[in-house]
Design a protein around this motif. Structure first.
Motif, PDB file in Angstrom:
ATOM      1  N   GLY A  20       0.814  -1.211   0.000  1.00 17.21           N
ATOM      2  CA  GLY A  20       0.000   0.000   0.000  1.00 17.21           C
ATOM      3  C   GLY A  20       0.845   1.258   0.000  1.00 17.21           C
ATOM      4  N   VAL A  21       1.901   1.283   0.817  1.00 21.43           N
ATOM      5  CA  VAL A  21       2.780   2.457   0.857  1.00 21.43           C
ATOM      6  C   VAL A  21       3.471   2.660  -0.479  1.00 21.43           C
ATOM      7  N   LEU A  22       3.975   1.577  -1.087  1.00 18.14           N
ATOM      8  CA  LEU A  22       4.651   1.701  -2.376  1.00 18.14           C
ATOM      9  C   LEU A  22       3.689   2.202  -3.462  1.00 18.14           C
ATOM     10  N   ALA A  23       2.457   1.723  -3.436  1.00 19.16           N
ATOM     11  CA  ALA A  23       1.481   2.186  -4.427  1.00 19.16           C
ATOM     12  C   ALA A  23       1.182   3.669  -4.248  1.00 19.16           C
ATOM     13  N   ILE A  24       1.054   4.120  -3.000  1.00 18.18           N
ATOM     14  CA  ILE A  24       0.764   5.537  -2.739  1.00 18.18           C
ATOM     15  C   ILE A  24       1.930   6.416  -3.190  1.00 18.18           C
ATOM     16  N   VAL A  25       3.161   5.991  -2.913  1.00 22.27           N
ATOM     17  CA  VAL A  25       4.332   6.775  -3.320  1.00 22.27           C
ATOM     18  C   VAL A  25       4.398   6.878  -4.841  1.00 22.27           C
ATOM     19  N   GLU A  26       4.203   5.763  -5.520  1.00 24.22           N
ATOM     20  CA  GLU A  26       4.222   5.781  -6.985  1.00 24.22           C
ATOM     21  C   GLU A  26       3.113   6.677  -7.531  1.00 24.22           C
ATOM     22  N   ALA A  27       1.921   6.564  -6.949  1.00 22.60           N
ATOM     23  CA  ALA A  27       0.806   7.387  -7.413  1.00 22.60           C
ATOM     24  C   ALA A  27       1.087   8.863  -7.195  1.00 22.60           C
ATOM     25  N   GLY A  28       1.819   9.211  -6.130  1.00 25.81           N
ATOM     26  CA  GLY A  28       2.171  10.608  -5.898  1.00 25.81           C
ATOM     27  C   GLY A  28       3.054  11.177  -6.998  1.00 25.81           C
ATOM     28  N   TRP A  29       4.038  10.403  -7.457  1.00 30.79           N
ATOM     29  CA  TRP A  29       4.890  10.868  -8.549  1.00 30.79           C
ATOM     30  C   TRP A  29       4.116  10.970  -9.863  1.00 30.79           C
ATOM     31  N   ALA A  66       2.649   0.072 -14.360  1.00 27.54           N
ATOM     32  CA  ALA A  66       2.638  -1.374 -14.158  1.00 27.54           C
ATOM     33  C   ALA A  66       2.912  -1.730 -12.703  1.00 27.54           C
ATOM     34  N   LEU A  67       3.851  -1.025 -12.068  1.00 21.92           N
ATOM     35  CA  LEU A  67       4.157  -1.306 -10.662  1.00 21.92           C
ATOM     36  C   LEU A  67       2.977  -0.966  -9.764  1.00 21.92           C
ATOM     37  N   ILE A  68       2.289   0.140 -10.037  1.00 22.40           N
ATOM     38  CA  ILE A  68       1.125   0.491  -9.217  1.00 22.40           C
ATOM     39  C   ILE A  68       0.086  -0.621  -9.282  1.00 22.40           C
ATOM     40  N   GLY A  69      -0.169  -1.143 -10.487  1.00 22.84           N
ATOM     41  CA  GLY A  69      -1.129  -2.233 -10.619  1.00 22.84           C
ATOM     42  C   GLY A  69      -0.726  -3.459  -9.822  1.00 22.84           C
ATOM     43  N   LEU A  70       0.558  -3.814  -9.866  1.00 25.65           N
ATOM     44  CA  LEU A  70       1.031  -4.976  -9.111  1.00 25.65           C
ATOM     45  C   LEU A  70       0.897  -4.753  -7.610  1.00 25.65           C
ATOM     46  N   TYR A  71       1.225  -3.547  -7.147  1.00 20.04           N
ATOM     47  CA  TYR A  71       1.149  -3.278  -5.709  1.00 20.04           C
ATOM     48  C   TYR A  71      -0.295  -3.344  -5.214  1.00 20.04           C
ATOM     49  N   VAL A  72      -1.217  -2.785  -5.968  1.00 21.88           N
ATOM     50  CA  VAL A  72      -2.617  -2.778  -5.541  1.00 21.88           C
ATOM     51  C   VAL A  72      -3.178  -4.194  -5.496  1.00 21.88           C
ATOM     52  N   TRP A 244       2.079  -9.159 -17.002  1.00 18.09           N
ATOM     53  CA  TRP A 244       1.719  -7.751 -16.846  1.00 18.09           C
ATOM     54  C   TRP A 244       2.907  -6.848 -17.154  1.00 18.09           C
ATOM     55  N   LEU A 245       4.113  -7.304 -16.829  1.00 15.48           N
ATOM     56  CA  LEU A 245       5.308  -6.503 -17.061  1.00 15.48           C
ATOM     57  C   LEU A 245       5.644  -6.382 -18.543  1.00 15.48           C
ATOM     58  N   LEU A 246       5.180  -7.298 -19.371  1.00 15.80           N
ATOM     59  CA  LEU A 246       5.473  -7.224 -20.801  1.00 15.80           C
ATOM     60  C   LEU A 246       4.838  -5.996 -21.460  1.00 15.80           C
ATOM     61  N   LEU A 247       3.788  -5.478 -20.867  1.00 16.50           N
ATOM     62  CA  LEU A 247       3.093  -4.344 -21.478  1.00 16.50           C
ATOM     63  C   LEU A 247       3.957  -3.085 -21.562  1.00 16.50           C
ATOM     64  N   PRO A 248       4.713  -2.707 -20.517  1.00 14.03           N
ATOM     65  CA  PRO A 248       5.530  -1.498 -20.639  1.00 14.03           C
ATOM     66  C   PRO A 248       6.518  -1.542 -21.800  1.00 14.03           C
ATOM     67  N   LEU A 249       7.063  -2.718 -22.089  1.00 16.29           N
ATOM     68  CA  LEU A 249       7.973  -2.813 -23.219  1.00 16.29           C
ATOM     69  C   LEU A 249       7.242  -2.676 -24.555  1.00 16.29           C
ATOM     70  N   ALA A 250       6.004  -3.161 -24.604  1.00 14.93           N
ATOM     71  CA  ALA A 250       5.293  -3.180 -25.880  1.00 14.93           C
ATOM     72  C   ALA A 250       4.593  -1.864 -26.199  1.00 14.93           C
ATOM     73  N   VAL A 251       4.152  -1.132 -25.171  1.00 16.83           N
ATOM     74  CA  VAL A 251       3.355   0.073 -25.419  1.00 16.83           C
ATOM     75  C   VAL A 251       4.080   1.101 -26.279  1.00 16.83           C
ATOM     76  N   PRO A 252       5.319   1.516 -25.957  1.00 10.72           N
ATOM     77  CA  PRO A 252       5.970   2.524 -26.801  1.00 10.72           C
ATOM     78  C   PRO A 252       6.189   2.058 -28.236  1.00 10.72           C
ATOM     79  N   VAL A 253       6.408   0.752 -28.421  1.00 16.39           N
ATOM     80  CA  VAL A 253       6.634   0.241 -29.776  1.00 16.39           C
ATOM     81  C   VAL A 253       5.335   0.219 -30.559  1.00 16.39           C
ATOM     82  N   LEU A 254       4.272  -0.278 -29.958  1.00  7.67           N
ATOM     83  CA  LEU A 254       3.001  -0.385 -30.665  1.00  7.67           C
ATOM     84  C   LEU A 254       2.364   0.971 -30.913  1.00  7.67           C
TER      85      LEU A 254
END
Length: 347
Positions: A20-29, A66-72, A244-254
């Motif tokens: 929860g703390v990691l998700a909140i910190v990431e969401a703040g940035w 992607a990290l926020i989704g995993l943390y939640v 789920w982690l494969l998406l960040p690599l694919a999004v900028p390319v697609l």
């Protein structure tokens, strides 16, 4: 009965708090970047379709989403007594993505607590949180009969593992072809080493160098593939997290793909996305809790108190020593009776 293991309630609360703390910190940035470029502008920067005004990188990238989704999701899965696999998967993925950020940002930090210092502390805090999750799993396990994460079915595990191996092989081959110049592009000496160490292709201040992200994802795909095919207790959460982690690599390319003339890299990115969806569907449990946990609601701390009871001597409800259809035994004699009937006597 199987001898599985579950996490103690205290360990699960610690894991949920860390996630929860990691998700909140990431969401703040992320919120800070939205305040600078807006929601639509943030998506375009994440997808590689635009750059911020002035060319300065933002704090976050699509990896942070992607990290926020995993943390939640892991914080929700922590309410299950067998949430250890989710903690392991998220801890490993976080270490793989945030360890280079600590080295890159820490090497440029002057010790002040400005934005640079806050970013360093964020990356270091996420690495520390990942270590805490892994230690929590090791220290908080309790052996419980029949309480183990459900492995994938044999056919589904093999299919998911093969898909992940194909994706790992494609990504590795693509990286080798670029390093050898087989794709027709020439790069200056040491270019690809710098893409791993952060000299080039870091699209955000908290971002992972592209080369590091690519090779670490190759390793994670291979590890998740082996876990799926061998049906280890960590197979489901690890496979889903890597998919789920494969998406960040694919999004900028697609996002920049031209349908009229797709390149080999764009085809590989599309295949990775399709494989990620199929892997997630293969590893998702049926009629069970999130991340593949058996949907029981017992707490190991509560069950531990009954460990010393001899349950074999306790009668089964509704049974009287025979089958469930046997009639109950006759009632005893009335108060004051002799306890038996003589010949010709009746009550």
């Amino acid at each position: 009965m199987r001898q599985g293991f579950a996490l103690a309630s205290g360990a699960r609360r610690v894991g949920a708090l860390v996630c929860g703390v990691l998700a909140i910190v990431e969401a703040g940035w992320v919120a800070q970047d939205v305040s600078v470029v807006g929601g639509d502008g943030l998506w375009q920067v994440w997808a590689g379709l635009a750059v911020p005004v002035g060319g300065a990188p933002l704090n976050t990238s699509v990896v942070d989403a992607a990290l926020i989704g995993l943390y939640v999701v892991t914080a929700v899965a922590a309410f299950r007594a067998v949430a250890a696999g989710a903690f392991v998967a998220v801890g490993v993925v976080t270490l793989a993505l945030r360890a280079p950020a600590v080295l890159i940002l820490g090497g440029q930090w002057d010790g002040s607590l400005g934005v640079q210092g806050q970013l360093v502390l964020t990356a270091a805090g996420e690495v520390l949180g990942a270590v805490v999750l892994l230690v929590t799993v090791v220290r908080g396990r309790r052996v419980m009969p029949g309480r183990e994460p459900s492995p994938p079915r044999a056919a589904a595990g093999v299919a998911a593992g093969l898909l992940l191996l194909v994706v790992a092989g494609m990504m590795g081959a693509w990286q080798f072809s670029r390093m050898a110049g087989l794709d027709g592009t020439e790069q200056p000496p040491g270019f690809f080493w710098r893409t791993v160490t952060g000299g080039y292709l870091v699209n955000a201040l908290l971002g992972t160098p592209f080369g590091w992200l690519s090779w670490s994802t190759v390793g994670l795909c291979a590890a998740a593939a082996v876990a799926s095919m061998t049906r280890t207790p960590w197979a489901r959460p690890m496979g889903i997290a890597v998919a789920w982690l494969l998406l960040p690599l694919a999004v900028p390319v697609l996002a920049a793909t031209k349908l009229t003339a797709p390149t080999v890299g764009e085809f590989g990115a599309a295949f990775a996305v399709a494989a990620a969806v199929v892997v997630a569907l293969l590893l998702l449990p049926r009629a069970e809790g999130p991340f593949g946990w058996r949907s029981d609601s017992f707490d190991p701390d509560e069950i531990a108190g009954f460990a010393g009871q001899d349950t074999l001597t306790m009668p089964t409800f509704g049974a009287y020593g025979g089958t469930y259809l046997d009639p109950p035994p006759p009632p005893g004699p009335p108060p004051g009776g002799a306890g038996y009937l003589g010949p010709g006597q009746s009550w």
